[in-house]
Write a protein that holds these residues in place. Structure first.
Motif, PDB file in Angstrom:
ATOM      1  N   SER A 243       0.830  -1.202   0.000  1.00 30.89           N
ATOM      2  CA  SER A 243       0.000   0.000   0.000  1.00 30.89           C
ATOM      3  C   SER A 243       0.867   1.256   0.000  1.00 30.89           C
ATOM      4  O   SER A 243       0.559   2.240  -0.681  1.00 30.89           O
ATOM      5  N   PHE A 244       1.972   1.204   0.752  1.00 30.96           N
ATOM      6  CA  PHE A 244       2.888   2.348   0.794  1.00 30.96           C
ATOM      7  C   PHE A 244       3.482   2.617  -0.586  1.00 30.96           C
ATOM      8  O   PHE A 244       3.432   3.745  -1.093  1.00 30.96           O
ATOM      9  N   TYR A 245       4.057   1.582  -1.189  1.00 29.95           N
ATOM     10  CA  TYR A 245       4.681   1.774  -2.499  1.00 29.95           C
ATOM     11  C   TYR A 245       3.656   2.210  -3.541  1.00 29.95           C
ATOM     12  O   TYR A 245       3.936   3.062  -4.392  1.00 29.95           O
ATOM     13  N   SER A 246       2.465   1.625  -3.488  1.00 34.62           N
ATOM     14  CA  SER A 246       1.420   1.997  -4.439  1.00 34.62           C
ATOM     15  C   SER A 246       0.959   3.427  -4.226  1.00 34.62           C
ATOM     16  O   SER A 246       0.437   4.060  -5.154  1.00 34.62           O
ATOM     17  N   GLY A 247       1.144   3.943  -3.001  1.00 41.04           N
ATOM     18  CA  GLY A 247       0.765   5.317  -2.706  1.00 41.04           C
ATOM     19  C   GLY A 247       1.811   6.347  -3.079  1.00 41.04           C
ATOM     20  O   GLY A 247       1.581   7.549  -2.909  1.00 41.04           O
ATOM     21  N   CYS A 248       2.959   5.876  -3.582  1.00 39.75           N
ATOM     22  CA  CYS A 248       4.040   6.785  -3.986  1.00 39.75           C
ATOM     23  C   CYS A 248       4.089   6.877  -5.515  1.00 39.75           C
ATOM     24  O   CYS A 248       4.223   5.848  -6.189  1.00 39.75           O
ATOM     25  N   ARG A 249       3.998   8.092  -6.037  1.00 42.47           N
ATOM     26  CA  ARG A 249       4.207   8.249  -7.480  1.00 42.47           C
ATOM     27  C   ARG A 249       5.620   7.806  -7.837  1.00 42.47           C
ATOM     28  O   ARG A 249       5.840   7.151  -8.852  1.00 42.47           O
ATOM     29  N   TRP A 250       6.575   8.188  -6.999  1.00 46.53           N
ATOM     30  CA  TRP A 250       7.966   7.771  -7.151  1.00 46.53           C
ATOM     31  C   TRP A 250       8.459   7.212  -5.823  1.00 46.53           C
ATOM     32  O   TRP A 250       8.109   7.728  -4.766  1.00 46.53           O
ATOM     33  N   THR A 251       9.272   6.161  -5.898  1.00 43.40           N
ATOM     34  CA  THR A 251       9.919   5.603  -4.716  1.00 43.40           C
ATOM     35  C   THR A 251      11.419   5.838  -4.824  1.00 43.40           C
ATOM     36  O   THR A 251      12.019   5.579  -5.873  1.00 43.40           O
ATOM     37  N   LEU A 252      12.017   6.315  -3.748  1.00 47.71           N
ATOM     38  CA  LEU A 252      13.458   6.554  -3.719  1.00 47.71           C
ATOM     39  C   LEU A 252      14.176   5.311  -3.207  1.00 47.71           C
ATOM     40  O   LEU A 252      13.830   4.769  -2.161  1.00 47.71           O
ATOM     41  N   ASN A 253      15.186   4.865  -3.942  1.00 47.83           N
ATOM     42  CA  ASN A 253      16.051   3.771  -3.493  1.00 47.83           C
ATOM     43  C   ASN A 253      17.387   4.368  -3.062  1.00 47.83           C
ATOM     44  O   ASN A 253      18.032   5.089  -3.826  1.00 47.83           O
ATOM     45  N   VAL A 254      17.791   4.091  -1.818  1.00 48.93           N
ATOM     46  CA  VAL A 254      19.044   4.618  -1.269  1.00 48.93           C
ATOM     47  C   VAL A 254      19.916   3.446  -0.834  1.00 48.93           C
ATOM     48  O   VAL A 254      19.460   2.553  -0.128  1.00 48.93           O
ATOM     49  N   THR A 255      21.178   3.475  -1.237  1.00 54.41           N
ATOM     50  CA  THR A 255      22.094   2.361  -1.043  1.00 54.41           C
ATOM     51  C   THR A 255      23.181   2.733  -0.046  1.00 54.41           C
ATOM     52  O   THR A 255      23.702   3.847  -0.074  1.00 54.41           O
ATOM     53  N   ARG A 256      23.542   1.796   0.826  1.00 54.80           N
ATOM     54  CA  ARG A 256      24.599   2.049   1.789  1.00 54.80           C
ATOM     55  C   ARG A 256      25.937   2.250   1.094  1.00 54.80           C
ATOM     56  O   ARG A 256      26.191   1.700   0.010  1.00 54.80           O
ATOM     57  N   ALA A 257      26.813   3.019   1.718  1.00 54.81           N
ATOM     58  CA  ALA A 257      28.083   3.407   1.092  1.00 54.81           C
ATOM     59  C   ALA A 257      28.933   2.194   0.724  1.00 54.81           C
ATOM     60  O   ALA A 257      29.516   2.137  -0.376  1.00 54.81           O
ATOM     61  N   ASP A 258      29.026   1.202   1.614  1.00 59.14           N
ATOM     62  CA  ASP A 258      29.818   0.010   1.320  1.00 59.14           C
ATOM     63  C   ASP A 258      29.269  -0.727   0.102  1.00 59.14           C
ATOM     64  O   ASP A 258      30.025  -1.294  -0.693  1.00 59.14           O
ATOM     65  N   MET A 259      27.955  -0.707  -0.059  1.00 59.28           N
ATOM     66  CA  MET A 259      27.334  -1.418  -1.166  1.00 59.28           C
ATOM     67  C   MET A 259      27.478  -0.649  -2.471  1.00 59.28           C
ATOM     68  O   MET A 259      27.572  -1.243  -3.547  1.00 59.28           O
ATOM     69  N   ILE A 260      27.519   0.668  -2.388  1.00 56.56           N
ATOM     70  CA  ILE A 260      27.801   1.459  -3.585  1.00 56.56           C
ATOM     71  C   ILE A 260      29.205   1.169  -4.082  1.00 56.56           C
ATOM     72  O   ILE A 260      29.452   0.990  -5.288  1.00 56.56           O
TER      73      ILE A 260
END
Length: 369
Positions: A243-260
């Motif tokens: 429901s949360f994701y469906s309620g967002c026109r856009w979803t932000l994905n943020v990645t941890r520094a080690d994973m970047i």
């Protein structure tokens, strides 16, 4: 196949992404006809926030201390495979017990590979060591790409295999409700992710007071200055994610520094948002094109200006991007795909002549009670 899993948490999704990852994977693994026992350390912060105390796809049992694992020795001895997860309390000692008792394949599932390697290099990893790595028949890594070679060449992993997180498509799908927010982010606070949240969500919110933003997740410090148009949700249980994701026109994905830095490390949230058909805007890292195609299934952003630009996209273009992401996720990144791969990897490890379960370097199972 009888599988025993010793993981961080299955019962509580509070403040961790392990629970939803294990739930999806093991639910579909069990659906393939396998028997699963999940052993979870009973700790206060999960005990007080359990949202799945009695799963219907596996047995879930709790233990209070390391010594209490002795009561599950017959299960570990009788298992075809044992899977030890990252961040398990006393993980090194847990692995040593498993090796003494297990007669089948023993694998490690690292849902935090870049964080694990950074801790190993600093010498302060509490759940894994160089010697521990060499004892596993199979190292399932959240991170693919060049990191797999590093695990084998530099850390002695016998067989490092990329094993991305996944999504349960029956629980993550478009909810059919209209959008409430222009941009949303779901994630527990972490110091290394917060600068990106500031740059790609909080700053755009300051510059676009007419738009609506939301950040869901626990542990955010009280001194963060949230703009008035940013809604805060302290904790969002998994049953409300779709429901949360469906309620967002856009979803932000943020990645941890080690994973970047490592690349090839897609968050489970990426697959969850994609399965719900939400258009995704993400920070940039190597290997993301192997998961979702930039410009067609996901948009990459480096600055607040980039985010504000995508928020102005025509609705038809935005919706098309979200549909394309959903199609890609359903075609390649569901829990059904991962369960099938897990089965194949465990069976392959059992058949490998040099597997640790038949190696004199691992202590033979003890006899008696």
């Amino acid at each position: 196949m009888k599988l025993v899993v010793l993981g961080l948490s299955l019962s509580s999704s509070w403040g961790n992404g392990h629970a939803t990852t294990f739930r999806a994977l093991l639910r579909f693994f069990a659906a393939r006809g396998h028997e699963v026992l999940f052993l979870e350390r009973d700790v206060p912060w999960y005990r007080d926030n359990r949202d799945l105390p009695s799963p219907d796809f596996c047995r879930l049992r709790f233990y209070d201390a390391l010594a209490d694992l002795d009561g599950f020795r017959p299960d570990i001895e009788g298992a075809d495979a044992v899977l030890v997860g990252s961040y398990v309390p006393d993980g090194i000692a847990v692995a040593e017990r498993v090796w003494r008792w297990a007669r089948g394949v023993v694998a490690f599932y690292d849902i935090d590979t870049p964080v694990t390697l950074a801790a190993l290099r600093r010498g302060d990893c509490t759940y894994l060591s160089r010697d521990t790595i060499a004892g596993f028949d199979l190292y399932l890594s959240f991170t693919a790409g060049p990191t797999l070679g590093v695990l084998e060449r530099e850390w002695g992993a016998r067989a490092a295999r990329g094993f991305y997180c996944s999504v349960d498509p029956e629980r993550y799908a478009p909810a059919g409700t209209g959008p409430r927010w222009d941009l949303g982010y779901l994630g527990t606070w972490s110091a290394d992710r917060q600068p990106t949240v500031e740059r790609l969500l909080i700053e755009p919110a300051r510059r676009a007071p007419h738009r609506r933003f939301v950040v869901a997740g626990p542990q955010y410090p009280a001194d963060i200055s949230w703009p008035a148009n940013v809604e805060r949700i302290e904790h969002l249980p998994p049953e409300e994610h779709a429901s949360f994701y469906s309620g967002c026109r856009w979803t932000l994905n943020v990645t941890r520094a080690d994973m970047i830095r490592a690349g090839w490390s897609p968050s489970v949230r990426l697959f969850e948002a994609g399965a719900c058909g939400s258009a995704i805007v993400s920070d940039r890292w190597d290997g993301i094109e192997d998961v979702l195609t930039p410009g067609e299934e996901i948009v990459l952003a480096d600055s607040a200006e980039d985010v504000l630009a995508v928020l102005d996209w025509p609705e038809e273009r935005r919706a098309a991007l979200g549909r394309a992401a959903r199609e890609r996720v359903l075609a390649a990144h569901t829990a059904s795909h991962r369960a099938e791969r897990l089965e194949a990897l465990l069976l392959g490890a059992a058949e490998r002549p040099g597997s640790a379960s038949r190696s004199p370097s691992r202590p033979a199972p003890e006899s008696g009670g």
